[in-house]
Write an enzyme that holds these catalytic residues in place. Structure first.
Site, PDB file in Angstrom:
ATOM      1  N   SER A 161       0.845  -1.196   0.000  1.00 26.28           N
ATOM      2  CA  SER A 161       0.000   0.000   0.000  1.00 26.28           C
ATOM      3  C   SER A 161       0.879   1.244   0.000  1.00 26.28           C
ATOM      4  O   SER A 161       2.011   1.219   0.512  1.00 26.28           O
ATOM      5  CB  SER A 161      -0.901   0.020   1.240  1.00 26.28           C
ATOM      6  OG  SER A 161      -1.511   1.282   1.415  1.00 26.28           O
ATOM      7  N   TYR A 211      -1.384  -0.978  10.443  1.00 22.94           N
ATOM      8  CA  TYR A 211      -1.657  -1.380   9.059  1.00 22.94           C
ATOM      9  C   TYR A 211      -0.505  -0.925   8.168  1.00 22.94           C
ATOM     10  O   TYR A 211      -0.003  -1.697   7.345  1.00 22.94           O
ATOM     11  CB  TYR A 211      -2.970  -0.758   8.580  1.00 22.94           C
ATOM     12  CG  TYR A 211      -3.219  -0.959   7.106  1.00 22.94           C
ATOM     13  CD1 TYR A 211      -3.743  -2.155   6.629  1.00 22.94           C
ATOM     14  CD2 TYR A 211      -2.909   0.043   6.187  1.00 22.94           C
ATOM     15  CE1 TYR A 211      -3.957  -2.354   5.271  1.00 22.94           C
ATOM     16  CE2 TYR A 211      -3.131  -0.146   4.825  1.00 22.94           C
ATOM     17  CZ  TYR A 211      -3.657  -1.338   4.376  1.00 22.94           C
ATOM     18  OH  TYR A 211      -3.852  -1.516   3.029  1.00 22.94           O
TER      19      TYR A 211
END
Length: 226
Positions: free
Chosen positions: A76, A101
């Protein structure tokens, strides 16, 4: 579990040309798994790490005859907001839903570099990538876990929708890394919107990549096939 899947797959005696590591969660409260790892760390990274190592002998065998196998690791853009802190990988000192995350996505890119170094001239290309801001349920199931937060997310989503990719658009870079014959490079690259981009400086650090590799091996060694 990851181990159960690898055992079941091996029993089929099938070749494996392509592995895409894409399972992930986002924004969960601090939770330790039954294996003793922080949830994002285990689901988003360690499970991919173990899955890849367990299936690697099959991929190597397949690459012997095809000369072109792929391992694709979905990261990401949020990995740019992370840093590698070995003594806080389970939130021992500080925890944040979004930051953990992001940490797991940094580990994904670092894994790609370290893995490719161990696969020199064997017909396997390892790629990592960021798919973009994709309109999926990952936010709904993670960070927005209360009625109030869910209502706020539904309102925000209306305004964010024009900036979001559809799941089909979000899959484009993964598919490009998986099947584009021009990407049979046997070198690791990080991709954004199907183009090579530079990841964060920490993601490219040889020393940190190797440190993460050793930490990861020590954690999953009891689940690895001898």
């Amino acid at each position: 579990s990851t181990k159960d899947f690898t055992v079941a797959f091996k029993e089929k005696n099938l070749p494996l040309h392509l592995l895409i590591n894409n399972a992930g969660i986002f924004g969960h409260p601090q939770t330790m798994t039954e294996d003793g790892n922080e949830l994002h760390f285990q689901v988003n990274y360690l499970s991919h790490f173990l899955l890849t190592l367990e299936l690697l002998p099959i991929i190597l065998d397949t690459a012997t005859s095809t000369g072109d196998c792929r391992i694709v690791i979905v990261s990401s853009r949020m990995h740019f907001n992370s840093e590698f802190i070995p003594d806080n990988m389970n939130g021992e000192q500080l925890y944040g839903r979004i930051s953990f995350y992001s940490h797991s996505k940094l580990y994904n890119v670092m894994h790609g570099y370290a893995l490719q170094r161990r696969l020199t001239n064997v017909g396997i290309t390892v790629s990592s990538l960021q798919p973009g801001f994709v309109d999926t349920e990952i936010l709904h199931k993670g960070l927005y876990d209360s009625e109030t937060k869910l209502a706020l997310w539904k309102i925000s989503r209306v305004f964010l929708k024009p900036t979001m990719k559809s799941p089909q658009q979000g899959a484009a870079t993964s598919l490009n890394c998986a099947v584009n014959p021009e990407l049979n490079k046997q070198q690791h690259y990080y991709y954004d919107s199907c183009n090579v981009k530079a990841p964060s400086s920490q993601a490219m650090s040889f020393e940190l990549q190797e440190q993460l590799w050793e930490i990861s091996i020590n954690i999953v060694k009891d689940w690895m096939t001898p």
